[in-house]
Design a protein around this motif. Structure first.
Motif, PDB file in Angstrom:
ATOM      1  N   LEU A 129     -10.734  -1.771   5.463  1.00  0.00           N
ATOM      2  CA  LEU A 129     -11.088  -2.284   4.139  1.00  0.00           C
ATOM      3  C   LEU A 129     -11.153  -3.811   4.148  1.00  0.00           C
ATOM      4  CD1 LEU A 129      -8.908   0.155   1.994  1.00  0.00           C
ATOM      5  CD2 LEU A 129     -11.409   0.053   2.012  1.00  0.00           C
ATOM      6  N   HIS A 130     -10.242  -4.448   4.882  1.00  0.00           N
ATOM      7  CA  HIS A 130     -10.286  -5.913   5.004  1.00  0.00           C
ATOM      8  C   HIS A 130     -11.571  -6.379   5.679  1.00  0.00           C
ATOM      9  CE1 HIS A 130      -6.530  -7.855   3.642  1.00  0.00           C
ATOM     10  NE2 HIS A 130      -6.009  -6.650   3.779  1.00  0.00           N
ATOM     11  N   ALA A 144      -7.531   3.287  -3.752  1.00  0.00           N
ATOM     12  CA  ALA A 144      -8.475   2.702  -2.795  1.00  0.00           C
ATOM     13  C   ALA A 144      -9.386   3.735  -2.156  1.00  0.00           C
ATOM     14  CB  ALA A 144      -7.716   1.952  -1.702  1.00  0.00           C
ATOM     15  N   SER A 170     -15.687   4.859   6.445  1.00  0.00           N
ATOM     16  CA  SER A 170     -14.508   5.078   7.288  1.00  0.00           C
ATOM     17  C   SER A 170     -14.103   6.548   7.284  1.00  0.00           C
ATOM     18  CB  SER A 170     -13.345   4.195   6.845  1.00  0.00           C
ATOM     19  OG  SER A 170     -12.982   4.439   5.502  1.00  0.00           O
ATOM     20  N   GLN A 201      -3.462   0.426  -3.459  1.00  0.00           N
ATOM     21  CA  GLN A 201      -2.936  -0.927  -3.278  1.00  0.00           C
ATOM     22  C   GLN A 201      -2.355  -1.405  -4.595  1.00  0.00           C
ATOM     23  OE1 GLN A 201      -5.790  -4.024  -2.401  1.00  0.00           O
ATOM     24  NE2 GLN A 201      -4.250  -5.245  -1.301  1.00  0.00           N
ATOM     25  N   SER A 232     -16.621   0.512   3.996  1.00  0.00           N
ATOM     26  CA  SER A 232     -16.434   1.263   2.757  1.00  0.00           C
ATOM     27  C   SER A 232     -15.586   2.504   3.009  1.00  0.00           C
ATOM     28  CB  SER A 232     -17.787   1.696   2.189  1.00  0.00           C
ATOM     29  OG  SER A 232     -18.351   2.738   2.972  1.00  0.00           O
ATOM     30  N   PRO A 233     -14.863   2.995   1.993  1.00  0.00           N
ATOM     31  CA  PRO A 233     -14.098   4.236   2.154  1.00  0.00           C
ATOM     32  C   PRO A 233     -14.960   5.399   2.629  1.00  0.00           C
ATOM     33  CG  PRO A 233     -13.417   3.111   0.152  1.00  0.00           C
ATOM     34  CD  PRO A 233     -14.605   2.367   0.675  1.00  0.00           C
ATOM     35  N   TRP A 250       0.850  -1.189   0.000  1.00  0.00           N
ATOM     36  CA  TRP A 250       0.000   0.000   0.000  1.00  0.00           C
ATOM     37  C   TRP A 250       0.887   1.242   0.000  1.00  0.00           C
ATOM     38  CZ3 TRP A 250      -5.411  -0.250   0.199  1.00  0.00           C
ATOM     39  CH2 TRP A 250      -5.950  -1.520   0.427  1.00  0.00           C
ATOM     40  N   LEU A 276      -7.039   2.130   8.226  1.00  0.00           N
ATOM     41  CA  LEU A 276      -7.926   2.093   7.058  1.00  0.00           C
ATOM     42  C   LEU A 276      -7.748   0.795   6.275  1.00  0.00           C
ATOM     43  CD1 LEU A 276      -7.512   5.812   6.043  1.00  0.00           C
ATOM     44  CD2 LEU A 276      -9.682   4.729   6.692  1.00  0.00           C
TER      45      LEU A 276
END
Length: 465
Positions: free
Chosen positions: A290-291, A266, A299, A261, A295-296, A243, A286
């Motif tokens: 995501l894992h 991302a 977060s 990534q 969602s972006p 990342w 973050l």
């Protein structure tokens, strides 16, 4: 019929050292989980008073264990010798017990420095998952650093000292950094912590499935991990890592950055506080989010509500002439990160940092401290005082540190909290930023110094402390 959602409700747990920043969040979790909580401490503080306001019975001046106690959590600072009552548990042992009883999955926040602030960041990033939290700091919105919530995840600050974190069984580990710390336990340099952290990542009965590591941490751990048989998934952050982070905007109050990534965008996020170190920490959180399917957008919304914990760039006073900050930076890398953040927040002010790096029984790495502080405009070094101990700090370390800082080209002076507060001769007292930095043990000296600074450099404005 017992409430299966609160399996420990009603059980009596007693906490020795309730006012400590490591014990208090464990007691907070227990209280919010419906347990009967009592506690004691040798002296009152803002945490013991917060528990009293919650109806918790707190004994001050002695360590006593009530007869009805079924669980007993003891501070590491408590001297052994209590024979009555149940066998004492360490704080992280109790946290693991409580969270496991409620079927929480753990995200452990480890590293040498910055764990509390990072854990507070992650708690906001993961707000869509309604996480619980155990954080060894006074975090806005949390009772003494603890939060028991309905979500399945919990964020736990994982202390490495005396391998305390080996009591935890996390699903995800975020290791922020690896620098020399806790020399009395882990030895000089970072090798001791590298080995300890490798054990945490690979040798627990239920090892984590994911580790998120800045590239420097990953490089230090790689030789150790290569000798283990582990199914650990490692995600790295940094230049040339899995990342990458790219800062797109920074002002006095925030930093905006992009995460990618392997080159694939991302998302874009904003940390609502200054400092590159917060961008690195937020990026790690973050990636974990995501894992976990956050969602972006969600977060980012959670991150927008982040506020720094107490004694993290806390503004004690502000007017046109003076800004006064207090921070718990107590290692050279923390001091350097603090200076970077304050430069971002106050680029037009003369930056004075007043340090009291004396606290534990280790001997300071004075050259490292000089390098960590030399980007300030002026440095004040407070006396070693009672921190001078046999085999640890030497009594004239303050004078030696000031001299090493001057050799780096930065004006540096030894000062007394009630004495003169010198600035370079070519510098006026207008538009000064003074930051005190050091252990909580120095708070009394810092408080005296704050009054002195306001008298010397402030106007008639009112303190914001």
């Amino acid at each position: 019929m017992p409430d299966t959602r609160m399996p420990l409700a009603g059980q009596h747990v007693h906490f020795n050292g309730l006012g400590g920043k490591g014990i208090a969040p464990a007691a907070s979790l227990a209280h919010q989980a419906g347990m009967l909580v009592t506690g004691d401490d040798l002296a009152p503080n803002h945490r013991t008073r917060a528990f009293e306001a919650e109806g918790v019975a707190v004994t001050i001046g002695t360590n006593t264990i009530p007869d009805s106690t079924t669980m007993h959590v003891a501070s590491a600072a408590l001297q052994p010798g209590h024979d009555a009552g149940p066998q004492p548990m360490a704080r992280l042992e109790f946290v693991q017990h409580l969270l496991a009883a409620h079927h929480k999955q753990l995200i452990a926040v480890s590293g040498s420095l910055g764990k509390s602030t990072a854990a507070a960041l992650f708690h906001h990033i993961l707000q869509p998952l309604v996480p619980s939290a155990y954080i060894g700091a006074d975090v806005p919105g949390l009772l003494c650093g603890g939060k028991f919530a309905e979500g399945e995840w919990a964020i736990v600050e994982a202390c490495e000292y005396k391998a305390a974190y080996l009591a935890l069984a996390p699903e995800i580990v975020i290791a922020l950094n690896l620098v020399q710390n806790h020399e009395d336990d882990l030895g000089p340099g970072t090798v001791g912590f590298e080995r300890s952290l490798t054990t945490f990542l690979t040798q627990s009965p239920t090892p984590p499935r994911l580790a998120v590591l800045p590239d420097r941490v990953a490089a230090l751990l790689a030789p150790h991990l290569a000798t283990t048989s582990t199914h650990l998934q490692v995600e790295t952050v940094g230049e040339g890592a899995d990342w990458s982070v790219h800062v797109t905007d920074a002002d006095a109050h925030s930093t905006t950055f992009r995460l990618a990534q392997h080159g694939t965008h991302a998302g874009t996020w904003t940390v609502p506080a200054p400092g590159p170190h917060l961008v690195t920490a937020a990026s790690c959180g973050l990636i974990a989010a995501l894992h976990l399917g956050v969602s972006p957008a969600d977060s980012a919304e959670g991150l927008a509500g982040f506020k720094l914990p107490r004694r993290r760039m806390s503004t004690m006073y502000r007017d046109d002439r003076l800004v006064l900050i207090d921070d718990n930076a107590r290692q050279p890398d923390q001091a350097a990160a603090l200076i970077q953040a304050l430069r971002q927040a106050h680029p037009d002010r003369h930056l004075v940092i007043a340090v009291a790096p004396w606290g534990r029984k280790n001997q300071r790495d004075l050259p490292a401290w000089a390098l960590g502080l030399h980007e300030a405009d002026t440095v004040w070094v407070l006396p070693v005082g009672e921190a001078a101990v046999p085999g640890g700090e030497v009594a004239d370390a303050d004078k030696r540190l000031a001299e090493l800082i001057r050799l780096e080209g930065t004006p540096a002076y030894t000062v007394q909290p009630s004495g003169l507060l010198p600035l370079p001769e070519d510098r006026s007292a207008d538009r000064v930023l003074v930051a005190t930095a050091g252990y909580d043990a120095s708070l009394a000296a810092f408080s005296t110094l704050h009054d002195q600074v306001i008298t010397a450099f402030g106007t008639e404005s009112t303190s914001t402390a």
